[in-house]
Design a protein around this motif. Sequence first.
Motif, PDB file in Angstrom:
ATOM      1  N   PHE A   1     -21.693  25.612  12.371  1.00 47.27           N
ATOM      2  CA  PHE A   1     -20.239  25.542  12.460  1.00 47.27           C
ATOM      3  C   PHE A   1     -19.583  26.793  11.901  1.00 47.27           C
ATOM      4  N   ALA A   2     -20.127  27.320  10.801  1.00 48.30           N
ATOM      5  CA  ALA A   2     -19.474  28.421  10.087  1.00 48.30           C
ATOM      6  C   ALA A   2     -19.961  29.806  10.499  1.00 48.30           C
ATOM      7  N   ALA A   3     -21.231  29.941  10.874  1.00 45.52           N
ATOM      8  CA  ALA A   3     -21.798  31.267  11.137  1.00 45.52           C
ATOM      9  C   ALA A   3     -21.317  31.822  12.486  1.00 45.52           C
ATOM     10  N   PRO A   4     -20.946  33.093  12.544  1.00 44.19           N
ATOM     11  CA  PRO A   4     -20.410  33.691  13.780  1.00 44.19           C
ATOM     12  C   PRO A   4     -21.493  34.228  14.698  1.00 44.19           C
ATOM     13  N   HIS A   5     -22.441  33.387  15.059  1.00 43.66           N
ATOM     14  CA  HIS A   5     -23.544  33.842  15.909  1.00 43.66           C
ATOM     15  C   HIS A   5     -23.860  32.834  17.004  1.00 43.66           C
ATOM     16  N   TRP A   6     -22.826  32.319  17.648  1.00 44.72           N
ATOM     17  CA  TRP A   6     -23.052  31.419  18.779  1.00 44.72           C
ATOM     18  C   TRP A   6     -23.427  32.230  20.022  1.00 44.72           C
ATOM     19  N   LEU A   7     -22.727  33.307  20.228  1.00 47.25           N
ATOM     20  CA  LEU A   7     -22.955  34.150  21.405  1.00 47.25           C
ATOM     21  C   LEU A   7     -23.026  35.598  20.946  1.00 47.25           C
ATOM     22  N   GLU A   8     -24.062  36.314  21.400  1.00 46.01           N
ATOM     23  CA  GLU A   8     -24.228  37.713  21.029  1.00 46.01           C
ATOM     24  C   GLU A   8     -24.571  38.544  22.254  1.00 46.01           C
ATOM     25  N   SER A   9     -24.310  39.824  22.126  1.00 47.74           N
ATOM     26  CA  SER A   9     -24.628  40.761  23.199  1.00 47.74           C
ATOM     27  C   SER A   9     -25.988  41.411  22.929  1.00 47.74           C
ATOM     28  N   PHE A  10     -26.776  41.580  23.986  1.00 45.04           N
ATOM     29  CA  PHE A  10     -28.049  42.279  23.832  1.00 45.04           C
ATOM     30  C   PHE A  10     -27.794  43.694  23.324  1.00 45.04           C
ATOM     31  N   GLU A  11     -28.618  44.122  22.385  1.00 45.52           N
ATOM     32  CA  GLU A  11     -28.440  45.458  21.809  1.00 45.52           C
ATOM     33  C   GLU A  11     -28.593  46.538  22.859  1.00 45.52           C
ATOM     34  N   GLN A  12     -29.490  46.317  23.826  1.00 45.36           N
ATOM     35  CA  GLN A  12     -29.730  47.323  24.863  1.00 45.36           C
ATOM     36  C   GLN A  12     -28.547  47.473  25.813  1.00 45.36           C
ATOM     37  N   ALA A  13     -27.656  46.459  25.830  1.00 45.79           N
ATOM     38  CA  ALA A  13     -26.525  46.509  26.767  1.00 45.79           C
ATOM     39  C   ALA A  13     -25.432  47.469  26.304  1.00 45.79           C
ATOM     40  N   HIS A  14     -25.414  47.783  24.997  1.00 47.99           N
ATOM     41  CA  HIS A  14     -24.380  48.652  24.431  1.00 47.99           C
ATOM     42  C   HIS A  14     -22.981  48.174  24.836  1.00 47.99           C
ATOM     43  N   SER A  15     -22.787  46.869  24.743  1.00 45.83           N
ATOM     44  CA  SER A  15     -21.522  46.252  25.144  1.00 45.83           C
ATOM     45  C   SER A  15     -20.469  46.430  24.067  1.00 45.83           C
ATOM     46  N   ARG A  16     -19.215  46.413  24.482  1.00 45.19           N
ATOM     47  CA  ARG A  16     -18.127  46.479  23.517  1.00 45.19           C
ATOM     48  C   ARG A  16     -17.871  45.116  22.866  1.00 45.19           C
ATOM     49  N   PHE A  17     -18.496  44.107  23.404  1.00 50.37           N
ATOM     50  CA  PHE A  17     -18.500  42.805  22.741  1.00 50.37           C
ATOM     51  C   PHE A  17     -19.731  42.723  21.845  1.00 50.37           C
ATOM     52  N   ASP A  18     -19.545  42.307  20.600  1.00 50.75           N
ATOM     53  CA  ASP A  18     -20.649  42.233  19.647  1.00 50.75           C
ATOM     54  C   ASP A  18     -21.172  40.811  19.516  1.00 50.75           C
TER      55      ASP A  18
ATOM     56  N   ASN B   1     -16.579  46.010  19.499  1.00 46.37           N
ATOM     57  CA  ASN B   1     -16.794  47.435  19.238  1.00 46.37           C
ATOM     58  C   ASN B   1     -15.834  48.245  20.105  1.00 46.37           C
ATOM     59  N   ASN B   2     -14.631  48.484  19.585  1.00 43.06           N
ATOM     60  CA  ASN B   2     -13.602  49.212  20.348  1.00 43.06           C
ATOM     61  C   ASN B   2     -13.412  48.605  21.739  1.00 43.06           C
ATOM     62  N   PHE B   3     -13.195  47.306  21.745  1.00 40.24           N
ATOM     63  CA  PHE B   3     -13.027  46.562  22.996  1.00 40.24           C
ATOM     64  C   PHE B   3     -11.569  46.626  23.429  1.00 40.24           C
ATOM     65  N   GLY B   4     -11.365  46.871  24.731  1.00 44.13           N
ATOM     66  CA  GLY B   4     -10.031  46.855  25.294  1.00 44.13           C
ATOM     67  C   GLY B   4      -9.930  45.811  26.391  1.00 44.13           C
TER      68      GLY B   4
ATOM     69  N   ASP C   1     -11.580  46.226  17.216  1.00 45.81           N
ATOM     70  CA  ASP C   1     -12.812  46.692  16.585  1.00 45.81           C
ATOM     71  C   ASP C   1     -13.076  45.896  15.304  1.00 45.81           C
ATOM     72  N   GLY C   2     -14.337  45.543  15.089  1.00 45.06           N
ATOM     73  CA  GLY C   2     -14.703  44.794  13.893  1.00 45.06           C
ATOM     74  C   GLY C   2     -14.632  43.300  14.103  1.00 45.06           C
ATOM     75  N   CYS C   3     -14.812  42.569  13.022  1.00 41.95           N
ATOM     76  CA  CYS C   3     -14.830  41.106  13.048  1.00 41.95           C
ATOM     77  C   CYS C   3     -13.553  40.555  12.421  1.00 41.95           C
ATOM     78  N   HIS C   4     -12.948  39.596  13.115  1.00 43.95           N
ATOM     79  CA  HIS C   4     -11.720  38.977  12.614  1.00 43.95           C
ATOM     80  C   HIS C   4     -11.730  37.492  12.955  1.00 43.95           C
ATOM     81  N   TRP C   5     -10.987  36.738  12.154  1.00 46.50           N
ATOM     82  CA  TRP C   5     -10.783  35.318  12.421  1.00 46.50           C
ATOM     83  C   TRP C   5     -10.088  35.167  13.763  1.00 46.50           C
ATOM     84  N   ILE C   6     -10.555  34.243  14.566  1.00 48.15           N
ATOM     85  CA  ILE C   6     -10.016  34.061  15.911  1.00 48.15           C
ATOM     86  C   ILE C   6      -8.515  33.788  15.896  1.00 48.15           C
ATOM     87  N   TYR C   7      -8.053  33.053  14.881  1.00 48.74           N
ATOM     88  CA  TYR C   7      -6.640  32.696  14.815  1.00 48.74           C
ATOM     89  C   TYR C   7      -5.815  33.713  14.019  1.00 48.74           C
ATOM     90  N   SER C   8      -6.376  34.885  13.762  1.00 47.81           N
ATOM     91  CA  SER C   8      -5.644  35.904  13.011  1.00 47.81           C
ATOM     92  C   SER C   8      -4.610  36.597  13.899  1.00 47.81           C
TER      93      SER C   8
END
Length: 224
Positions: free
Chosen positions: A25-42, A52-55, A66-73
């Motif tokens: 419930f608390a950990a932010p690792h439900w969905l992740e991007s493959f490291e090889q994809a070099h995606s702007r989504f982390d 990662n500098n996502f537009g 950029d970075g990690c933030h609370w969804i409701y922030s």
Amino acid sequence: MKYTILNLCAVVMGLGAVLFHLIGFAAPHWLESFEQAHSRFDRLGLWTACFNNFGYDRDALGKMYDGCHWIYSYEYKPIFAWLVPNWFLAVQVMMTLGLIINGGMALMLLTGQAGFFMDKEDFFAQAFKAGGFWTSFLLTCLSVALFGIKSDIDRQWFPRPDQNYLSWSFAFVVIAGFFEIFAAMCLTFDALRIKDVEARRLKKQDPGYMGYKMGPVVTHPQYD
């Protein structure tokens, strides 16, 4: 003494359900991007999103995230409607309800084991706790299924879902579901056991049941 193993098993399973459910419930690792994809989504959790500098192409402000933030922030306010679609909000609600139910049932198991509240030898107490874990199991199943399916097929959400994978927080919630169903089964069987014991005791205490004996049938001849 052998019957108490069912309740003891339910206590262990219930505590395991709370632990794994809480971590997932608390950990932010439900969905992740493959490291090889070099995606702007982390990565993404129920309450945290990392970029990662996502537009976002539909963001009129052209803001980069950029970075990690609370969804409701306030940081994610311009893209909130996209980041938290209705189905994701439903997952958050169901997971929250499931955690509350798990915590309440685990507390009742501990107090019942100690003999303070919701006694482990009471049929209705055990049945109530079993119903709670069955409910939390259903909520977990719906949450896992909805998130797993939508994160893969919802093209209006994160682009290129083939570059993402369900991570360990999601796996912890799945494991919590197994703990929940095992706890529910133990409590269900224990409630049935208590009901059977009570029924046997009532039969033995019933004087009509113990004292009644069928007498001989007397027939009287009839004369014309």
